[in-house]
Design a protein around this motif. Sequence first.
Motif, PDB file in Angstrom:
ATOM      1  N   ASN A  45       0.804  -1.225   0.000  1.00 31.92           N
ATOM      2  CA  ASN A  45       0.000   0.000   0.000  1.00 31.92           C
ATOM      3  C   ASN A  45       0.831   1.266   0.000  1.00 31.92           C
ATOM      4  O   ASN A  45       0.275   2.372  -0.031  1.00 31.92           O
ATOM      5  N   SER A  46       2.151   1.140   0.055  1.00 36.30           N
ATOM      6  CA  SER A  46       2.998   2.334   0.062  1.00 36.30           C
ATOM      7  C   SER A  46       4.391   1.989  -0.438  1.00 36.30           C
ATOM      8  O   SER A  46       4.857   0.850  -0.286  1.00 36.30           O
ATOM      9  N   GLN A  92       8.426   3.932  -0.814  1.00 35.69           N
ATOM     10  CA  GLN A  92       9.230   5.102  -0.425  1.00 35.69           C
ATOM     11  C   GLN A  92      10.527   5.098  -1.221  1.00 35.69           C
ATOM     12  O   GLN A  92      11.167   4.052  -1.399  1.00 35.69           O
ATOM     13  N   ASP A 143       7.248   9.664  -1.237  1.00 33.96           N
ATOM     14  CA  ASP A 143       6.330   8.620  -0.774  1.00 33.96           C
ATOM     15  C   ASP A 143       5.192   8.471  -1.764  1.00 33.96           C
ATOM     16  O   ASP A 143       4.624   9.470  -2.239  1.00 33.96           O
ATOM     17  N   LYS A 163       1.498   6.510  -1.744  1.00 37.69           N
ATOM     18  CA  LYS A 163       0.575   5.802  -0.864  1.00 37.69           C
ATOM     19  C   LYS A 163      -0.717   5.494  -1.613  1.00 37.69           C
ATOM     20  O   LYS A 163      -1.238   6.346  -2.340  1.00 37.69           O
ATOM     21  N   GLU A 219      -4.394   5.073  -1.131  1.00 35.23           N
ATOM     22  CA  GLU A 219      -5.391   5.448  -0.126  1.00 35.23           C
ATOM     23  C   GLU A 219      -6.758   5.642  -0.781  1.00 35.23           C
ATOM     24  O   GLU A 219      -7.266   6.757  -0.865  1.00 35.23           O
TER      25      GLU A 219
END
Length: 829
Positions: free
Chosen positions: A731-732, A734, A787, A789, A791
Motif C-alpha cells: 500500500n505504500s 518510499q 512517498d 501511498k 489510499e
Amino acid sequence: MKQNWLKAILPHLAAIGIFILLAAVYCAPALEGKIVNQSDMMNVEGMAKEAKDFYEKTGEHPLWTNSMFAGMPTYVVYTGPGANKVAYMNRVATLFLPAPINMLFMAMISMYLLLCILDFKYWIRIMGAIAFAFCSYNVVLINFGHVTKMWDIALMPAVLAGIILAFRGRYIIGAAVTALATAMLIYNNHLQMIYYTLIMVLCLAVGAFVHALQTKTLPQFFKASVVLVIAAVLASLPSMENLLITREYTDYTMRGGKSELTLDDTGKVQKKSTGLDIDYAFDWSYGTLESFTMLIPGFVGNSSGEKLNTGSHVYEQMVSLGAPPAQAEQMMEQMKFPMYYGAQARGTSGTVYVGAIICFLFVLSLLLVKSWHKWWLLVVTVIGFVLAWGKNFGIINNFLFYHLPLYNKFRAPAQALVLPSLTFVVLAAWALQEVASGKHTKQELLLKLKNAVYITGGLLLVVGVFGSMFLNFSGHSDASMLQYFAQMMGGEENAKLMIRALEKDRSSLLLKDSIRSLVFVAIAAGTIWAFITDKLKWQTAAIIITVAVTIDLVQVDKNYLNNESFVEETTFMTQLAPSQADLQIKQDPDPYYRVFNVTTSPFDDATPSYFHKNIGGYSPAKLWIYQDLITHQIAKNNMKVLNMLNTKYFIVPDQQSRQPVAQRNPDAYGNAWFVKGIQWAPDANTEMKTLDYMNTRDSAVIDKRFQAQLSNFTPVADSAANIKLTQYSLNSLQYASNNTHDGLGVFSEIYYPAGWSAYIDGKPADIIRADYALRAIKIPAGQHKIDMKFEPKTFFLGMKISGISSTLLLILVAVALIWEIIAQRKKAA
C-alpha cells in the motif's frame, strides 16, 4: 400446539437430512478432509499469495498487489476480512458443511424453499431440489473452482421465493427472505449471475403486474413492490465495501472501461464500447442446436478432453494401423480426446444437462400448466437460450451487446443457460403438481401425457437414430488433432483415418446417450401413466421419479466430479512447488523486481505470481492500459517496454530438457529513473506508437493532457542523478532521489489515479501518466524523500457502510422471522 408444530416441521427436517446425505455421499472424500483439485483455484492461490502474506504479516488490508500484470488493485483478488456480517451466512445456512457439500446443499435447500412457497407436494419439492442442484453445469463449475458463480446460482431460487411471498401479500416475511437471499447473492459477488438473477426478477415482476391487472389486485402489487424495493436496498448496503470500490475500479478495467486507443494491433479502426470487445465477450457462445444438451448429455460430445476405452473406434483404428494393442490401450488410459464438436471454438469443460426426465416434464408442463407463473418462466427460458447463443444468434445479441445496459461487461454467453436450467426444473415440478392435483380428468391427463411422450421421444429418436445423417461430427480441434495423429501414426492419410474414427466415436456417443435419455423418459412416463390409471399410489410414483431423476443426473455428473477429483490439501499445494528457475530467482536479495515466465500461457496463468512479482497473471478484470500494453508492446517482445517494467528475469524453457530456466536481464531499468527529455503525444495512438521506437530509459512519452501540470518544464538529469527504492510495501512505496537539477522521475509502477497519491518531503505532488502505463513525478533539484501511498477513500467508506448496514439487516431479518412465527401460531390457534 406442540404436537402440531412438530408435525409441521418434521417433513422439512427429513428433507434437509436427505439433501445432506445425498450431497455427502456424492462428495464423500470431502468428509475425509480432501478438497477438489480445482484448476482455477490454482490461479486463485497465485493471485492472492502476496496479498495474503501481507495481511498476515501486517494486519493491514492489502489494496494493491504487484504479483500480477506489473501491479493492480486487489479488489477482485483479496483484501482481507471484510466488514460485511452477511459473510457468515454462507456457513450458517449450510450448517457448516465442508465444501463442496455445502454448495450442493445450498442449491437444494434454496430450490426446496421456492417449491414450498409455490405449495407443491412434498416429494415434488425434493425432486426439484435435487434436479436443480445436480444439473451437470453446477458440478462442472465446482470441479473447476468457479466457487462464487456456484454460490450465486444456488441462491437464485431463494431470491425468487421471497419475491413471490411478497407479491402474495406476505410482505414482512417476503421482504425478509428477499433481503437476506439477495444480500448473500450480492456478497458472493459473481456479477454475471447477479445480472441474470435481475433479469429473472424483472420478468417475474412484469408477470405479477399483468396478473394483478387481470385480478384487480393492483394495490397489493404496488405495496409488495415498494416493500421489495426497500428490501433490495437493504440487501445491497452490506456489500457496499465491495460494490463501491468495484464500481470505481471497473471504469479502469477491460470490463467497464474503454481503451483510449482507436486502432487495433493491425492498425484498423475498431468499434469501441464501454465494456469488453464483442469478439472477446462472445467467446464460448453456445450453438443453437447445441442446446439439445439439456436433453441429451452427449449431443455435441460432452467435453473437450475425455478418455476413451478399448471399445472405441479410435482404439480399433489405432490397432488396425499397426499400433501394438498394449500401446494403444496405454494411450486410451493416459490421453484425453476432444470428443466435443459443438459451436464453442475454445472448447468446453462439460455439457449443460438438466436431465431427460426434467425435459420431458417441462414439455408436459407446457401442455398442462395454466398458472400465470408459466408465462414469465417461459420468457426467462427463451431469454436464457437467446443470450447463451451469443454470436450464433447475432441478429439479436449484437444489438443487445451495444444497447442492453451493462450487458457488454460480461463474457461467455453460454453461462446464460443457468436461466433455463432453473426454469426447466420449476416447470417440470409444476407438471407433476398438475398431475397429482386432481384438477384434470384422467382422459385429459392421458392425452397430454401421450403428446408429451410423442414430442420428447420423437426428438430423441430423430436426433439419436437419424442424427448421423444431418449432423456434422467434425470439431474445432480436429485440425490440431490431425497434426498430432500424423506424427504419431506415420503420415496424413493415417491421421485422416484416425479423425474419421474419432467422428464415429462422437456419433456413437450421440446414439448411446439418446437411447439412455429415451429410457429415462420411458421410466417417468410409465410411472405417471401407472399413477393416472390407479396402478400406483402418488407417493410411490413420486419416489420412483425422484430416484430416477437422481440416478440420471448423478451418472452424468460423475463424468466431471467424482472421487478422483478430490485430493489431500497437501497434494494440491505440491502443484505449486517452485521450479529450479523459481528457486534460483528467489535468491536475489532485491525486494522488488519483476519476472516474465514464458513457459506457461503468461497472461492466462497466475501460478507464477505465487512466487514472483509477475509481468503476466490471470484476472477477469485487467486494467485496460495494461491490456493495451500487452497487445501492442509486450506481445511483440519490445524489450525497451519490458525493461521499463523492471523485468529483471525471464523464465524460459531450456532448449534441451525443456525445463524452466532463469535468465537474468541486465538491462532492466530498476524501480525508478530520471529521464532527459519528454516527447509530447497529441493522442493515445501516438503515445503507444512512440513506444515502438523510443528509448524509454532516456525519454518519456506523455499525453499532452498533462502538459498543464508540467507547464513548460524541461527535465534535466546528470550522470549521477538517481532514484532508489528505500521501502517496499503493497500500500505504500518510499524512494530517495538525488539530482542537481529539476527532473522528471519515471517510476516502474502502473498508473492508477483512483487512490494513489504522491508526496515529496511530505508535500503533495502530482502523479502524471508516462509511457502510456507508468507513473511520473516532477522532482525538484536536490535530495528528497518521495512517498507513494495507495489510499482509496471509496474502499474505507464502503467498509463503514457495510459494517453498520449488515448488522442492521441481520437484526431486521431475525425480527421478521420471529414476527412470522408468532403470526402463524396466532393463526393456527
